[in-house]
Scaffold this motif. Structure first.
Motif, short mmCIF file in Angstrom:
data_model
loop_
_atom_site.label_atom_id
_atom_site.label_comp_id
_atom_site.label_asym_id
_atom_site.label_seq_id
_atom_site.Cartn_x
_atom_site.Cartn_y
_atom_site.Cartn_z
N TRP A 6 2.88 -6.76 -6.82
CA TRP A 6 2.92 -6.05 -8.11
C TRP A 6 1.56 -5.52 -8.53
CZ3 TRP A 6 7.45 -6.14 -6.81
CH2 TRP A 6 8.22 -7.27 -6.68
N ALA A 41 4.39 -0.66 -13.07
CA ALA A 41 5.65 -0.82 -13.81
C ALA A 41 6.31 -2.15 -13.42
CB ALA A 41 6.58 0.36 -13.53
N PHE A 42 6.29 -2.46 -12.13
CA PHE A 42 6.88 -3.74 -11.70
C PHE A 42 6.07 -4.92 -12.25
CE2 PHE A 42 8.74 -1.47 -7.76
CZ PHE A 42 9.91 -1.20 -8.45
N ASP A 62 0.81 -1.21 0.00
CA ASP A 62 0.00 0.00 0.00
C ASP A 62 0.85 1.26 0.00
OD1 ASP A 62 -2.29 -1.36 -0.14
OD2 ASP A 62 -2.89 -1.09 1.95
N LEU A 63 2.10 1.15 0.43
CA LEU A 63 2.95 2.34 0.48
C LEU A 63 3.71 2.56 -0.81
CD1 LEU A 63 4.29 2.04 4.14
CD2 LEU A 63 2.50 3.52 3.26
N VAL A 64 3.54 1.68 -1.74
CA VAL A 64 4.18 1.84 -3.05
C VAL A 64 3.12 2.36 -4.01
CG1 VAL A 64 5.41 0.67 -4.91
CG2 VAL A 64 5.74 -0.06 -2.55
N PRO A 65 3.36 3.51 -4.65
CA PRO A 65 2.35 4.06 -5.57
C PRO A 65 1.92 3.03 -6.61
CG PRO A 65 4.13 5.62 -5.26
CD PRO A 65 4.56 4.35 -4.57
N ARG A 66 0.64 3.10 -6.95
CA ARG A 66 0.11 2.08 -7.88
C ARG A 66 0.82 2.11 -9.23
NH1 ARG A 66 -6.08 3.25 -6.74
NH2 ARG A 66 -6.21 2.39 -4.66
N ARG A 67 1.18 3.31 -9.68
CA ARG A 67 1.81 3.34 -11.01
C ARG A 67 3.22 2.72 -10.95
NH1 ARG A 67 5.19 7.65 -11.99
NH2 ARG A 67 5.26 9.25 -10.38
N VAL A 68 3.84 2.79 -9.78
CA VAL A 68 5.13 2.12 -9.62
C VAL A 68 4.92 0.61 -9.62
CG1 VAL A 68 7.08 1.76 -8.05
CG2 VAL A 68 6.16 4.06 -8.37
#
Lengths: 290, 129
Positions: A97, A15-16, A6-12
């Motif tokens: 991811w 990309a993963f 949840d702390l990683v932006p969705r668009r990041v």
């Protein structure tokens, strides 16, 4: 150092997801093309950025890739048959991811998925997503995907500045127009350009008529049935009309639905469909009445 | 070759991103991404942190490693391959190379190597910057 998803932006995470699917596809030798979102040239990206990964998969290898992703910890969020009237994509979800939509064809260029994939693959260029080499369609292919995606989502095509920008370059636009017949996208492209009536009488006409002018989900399904070239395909679609999307229902409930809950949803959808059909028939009756 | 700077010699990076690790570098990201999925929290309270954020994802399993601020600057300096990481960090942070703790950079590199996120190249001994 490690972060909760949840702390990683969705668009990041998207990309993963592209990179993770590419890694899996490479390992098992399945060809994929990355489309939309972070996979497209900067000029064609939407402002918001994508929140999931869209990937066009060689139709011959899509089953293999789904199986491989499952072994790698991905869950199937929705299936081809229950996802949309087009039945074109299955959505996979990974705890780290996020979501990946695997397309076995792209709506609008769906008449011959294998030949279309070969055409797009032949024109591919090497992109890079999250530091991984990822094949993407040619510039013309990317524009065509954008146009057809706008069409399917009932978004304006002609006034989209990204499309207008390409149209302003005659050479680039000519390449898009040249690609259209090679991927059998004539009717959808015509619809997107406001020339659908030139294709009246074709199997796909009603499908895009409903899409561009709006219509109920039932109308959308029925138009899709009319567009199916074979009786087998039509029968398959008719059987799917009342199907409950159990994957989505499970995600809504947060647990597998019981038989009773699936039954209730089935009845609800049936009633909704009947209401839509009654409304459509009433509208038709009123139009015919003097 | 260890990557030590020599006049006229090709500079070889002593560290690089490990095979199978994906990376997204957001140089101008705010420190705290929102749970809603953007880089900006809903209340708009985030203050952009110098150095941005580097997200590293060991595929296929994860999880994501988040290096923010100074950690992001250090990571970029280690994998840049354009010379001495100390000089690069000093340049990125706008300080004198004498003010940069080379040992701290080396410790940080060891941590990333141990986590499988970067690999060390050449004959350079672990711990030697």
């Amino acid at each position: 150092m490690s972060a909760a998803p949840d702390l990683v932006p969705r668009r990041v995470r998207a990309a993963f997801a592209h990179a993770a699917v590419q890694q899996a596809a490479t390992r098992i030798g399945v060809r994929v093309l990355h489309i939309k979102g972070v996979a497209v040239d900067d000029d064609l990206r939407s402002r918001g950025g994508a929140t999931d990964a869209d990937i066009l998969v060689d139709p011959e290898g899509v089953g293999l890739l789904l199986a491989e992703l499952t072994t790698l910890g991905w869950d199937r969020y929705s299936d081809f048959l229950t996802g949309s009237p087009f039945g074109h994509a299955a959505t996979m979800h990974h705890p780290h991811w996020g979501y990946a939509d695997l397309h076995r064809f792209f709506p609008g260029m769906h008449q011959d998925p294998q030949a279309t994939f070969e055409e797009l693959w032949a024109g591919r260029q090497q992109g890079e997503i999250a530091g991984f080499p990822c094949p993407v369609p040619s510039a013309a292919g990317q524009v065509l995907v954008l146009v057809l995606n706008n069409l399917r989502n009932r978004r304006a095509v002609l006034t989209d500045p990204r499309v207008a920008q390409v149209q302003a370059e005659p050479k680039a636009w000519a390449q898009v127009e040249a690609l259209v017949p090679r991927v059998h996208a004539d009717v959808a492209f015509g619809a997107a350009m406001g020339r659908l009536e030139e294709h009246r009488g074709t199997r796909e006409y009603w499908m895009w008529k409903v899409t561009t002018e709006g219509g109920s989900r039932s109308a959308e399904w029925l138009a899709r049935v009319r567009a199916e070239p074979t009786l087998r395909g039509r029968a398959g679609l008719l059987l799917r009309v009342p199907l409950v999307n159990t994957e989505v229902l499970e995600h809504q409930l947060g647990r597998p639905p019981t038989r009773a809950e699936v039954g209730r949803e089935f009845v609800h959808r049936g009633r909704q469909g009947a209401r839509e059909l009654r409304s459509a028939l009433a509208r038709r009756w009123r139009r015919r009445a003097p | 070759m260890t990557g030590d700077s020599m006049p006229g010699a090709e500079v070889v990076p002593r560290w690089s991103r490990a095979v199978g690790v994906a990376v997204v570098d957001v140089p101008d990201a705010d420190e705290q991404p929102s749970e809603a999925g953007g880089e900006h929290p809903a209340d708009g309270s985030a203050v952009p942190e110098a150095g941005g954020v580097v997200y590293l994802a060991p595929l296929p399993d994860g999880p994501v490693a988040v290096l923010s601020g100074a950690s992001a600057v250090l990571y970029r300096a280690l994998v840049a391959g354009d010379g001495d990481p100390v000089a690069r960090v000093a340049r990125d942070l706008g300080v004198s190379p004498e003010d940069v703790d080379a040992e701290a950079i080396d410790d940080f590199a060891d941590e990333l190597v141990e986590a499988g996120l970067i690999v060390r190249h050449g004959a350079g001994q672990p711990g030697a910057l």
